[in-house]
Design an enzyme around this catalytic site. Sequence first.
Site, mmCIF file in Angstrom:
data_model
loop_
_atom_site.group_PDB
_atom_site.id
_atom_site.type_symbol
_atom_site.label_atom_id
_atom_site.label_comp_id
_atom_site.label_asym_id
_atom_site.label_seq_id
_atom_site.Cartn_x
_atom_site.Cartn_y
_atom_site.Cartn_z
ATOM 1 N N ILE A 106 -3.403 10.854 11.365
ATOM 2 C CA ILE A 106 -2.194 11.413 10.797
ATOM 3 C C ILE A 106 -2.882 12.187 9.644
ATOM 4 O O ILE A 106 -3.826 11.732 9.183
ATOM 5 C CB ILE A 106 -1.466 10.319 10.358
ATOM 6 C CG1 ILE A 106 -1.138 9.451 11.493
ATOM 7 C CG2 ILE A 106 -0.077 10.611 9.558
ATOM 8 C CD1 ILE A 106 -0.405 10.040 12.453
ATOM 9 N N SER A 155 -3.466 0.714 14.193
ATOM 10 C CA SER A 155 -4.224 1.780 14.553
ATOM 11 C C SER A 155 -4.740 1.872 15.784
ATOM 12 O O SER A 155 -4.653 1.081 16.455
ATOM 13 C CB SER A 155 -5.199 1.769 13.518
ATOM 14 O OG SER A 155 -6.307 2.964 14.044
ATOM 15 N N TYR A 162 -13.054 -2.586 10.549
ATOM 16 C CA TYR A 162 -11.732 -1.911 10.598
ATOM 17 C C TYR A 162 -10.947 -2.040 11.955
ATOM 18 O O TYR A 162 -9.905 -2.615 11.941
ATOM 19 C CB TYR A 162 -11.700 -0.294 10.273
ATOM 20 C CG TYR A 162 -10.370 0.558 10.288
ATOM 21 C CD1 TYR A 162 -9.463 0.324 9.049
ATOM 22 C CD2 TYR A 162 -9.956 1.243 11.272
ATOM 23 C CE1 TYR A 162 -8.514 0.789 9.045
ATOM 24 C CE2 TYR A 162 -8.704 1.679 11.159
ATOM 25 C CZ TYR A 162 -8.291 1.604 10.003
ATOM 26 O OH TYR A 162 -6.737 2.394 9.939
ATOM 27 N N LYS A 191 -7.397 -4.277 12.820
ATOM 28 C CA LYS A 191 -6.226 -3.628 13.417
ATOM 29 C C LYS A 191 -5.974 -4.029 14.809
ATOM 30 O O LYS A 191 -4.476 -4.225 15.082
ATOM 31 C CB LYS A 191 -6.535 -2.126 13.716
ATOM 32 C CG LYS A 191 -6.577 -1.344 12.231
ATOM 33 C CD LYS A 191 -5.307 -1.543 11.274
ATOM 34 C CE LYS A 191 -5.529 -0.676 10.039
ATOM 35 N NZ LYS A 191 -4.169 -1.213 9.227
ATOM 36 N N GLY A 243 1.049 -1.169 0.046
ATOM 37 C CA GLY A 243 0.037 -0.012 -0.116
ATOM 38 C C GLY A 243 0.883 1.253 -0.058
ATOM 39 O O GLY A 243 0.573 2.291 0.728
ATOM 40 N N ALA A 244 2.044 1.346 -0.771
ATOM 41 C CA ALA A 244 2.929 2.376 -0.810
ATOM 42 C C ALA A 244 2.629 3.336 -1.824
ATOM 43 O O ALA A 244 3.653 4.163 -1.896
ATOM 44 C CB ALA A 244 4.207 1.740 -0.842
ATOM 45 N N SER A 245 1.604 3.532 -2.532
ATOM 46 C CA SER A 245 1.576 4.456 -3.558
ATOM 47 C C SER A 245 1.288 5.734 -3.057
ATOM 48 O O SER A 245 1.179 6.889 -3.821
ATOM 49 C CB SER A 245 0.577 4.081 -4.602
ATOM 50 O OG SER A 245 -0.785 3.888 -4.027
ATOM 51 N N ALA A 264 -11.570 -4.144 14.164
ATOM 52 C CA ALA A 264 -11.445 -5.890 14.186
ATOM 53 C C ALA A 264 -9.738 -6.110 13.559
ATOM 54 O O ALA A 264 -9.288 -7.140 14.196
ATOM 55 C CB ALA A 264 -12.389 -6.611 13.626
#
Length: 246
Positions: free
Chosen positions: A187, A141, A154, A158, A11-13, A156
């Site tokens: 963030i 998170s 979400y 994390k 997920g680095a884009s 669950a």
Amino acid sequence: MFKNAIVLVTGASKGIGKEIGLYFLRNGAHVIFNYSRNGPHLDNLVDEIEQISQNYMLCQYDISQPKEVSKMFQEVKKTHGKITHLINNAGITRDGWVMMMGDKNWKDVLNVNLSGAFYCIREATKLMYRNKEGVIINVSSTSGFKGQPGQTNYSATKGGLISMTKTLAQELAPYGIRVNAVAPGFIETEMTNRMPQENLNSYLEFIPLERLGKPIEVAETVGFLASKKSSYITGQSIVIDGGLTT
């Protein structure tokens, strides 16, 4: 700091994942930027990368699909022969109240955020254990510690990443592989930029440092956990939230 390191960031884009990838690139690593979708953000990423280093590779694979993850690691192995660091950053949200959350929104979030991380770890460890060395960092998170209304799926995933981190740290320690997690709070990313200002202001009231975090602050924490400076740290989850969950 990371000369000769082979770092894969999922997920680095864009967002936190991009900042993590660029951080490693600036510090001498060869970075594999994983992404799942094309778009204008990809052109921006390449422009930023090219200003820093040529030591990179782009990998378009959907990590929620185990066959694609297998192909991605085959490509990594063929190109580099090894991997030293895996940063499981890829994640999506499909928020909604539980009574109205459809099966697809539940499964999509679990498949990317939790199963995707598992698939990547399974393949990465096959390469890491041979060298008796490796680092895995899961991007969780604060929602994994303190659930948020409307984020059953979400939160669950994390929370699952945090538990997975603790378990794998014990399982993989004999092979010299360390496993840690970071848990960012609010963030400055596209996600927070889309939030109504009044909602953001209400959250800021509960953050002791009275501001949002920056992606580079997450990247630098990941960099510390990935470096030899943290060689005696494994199984931990470092919270990066300005004091929100204290």
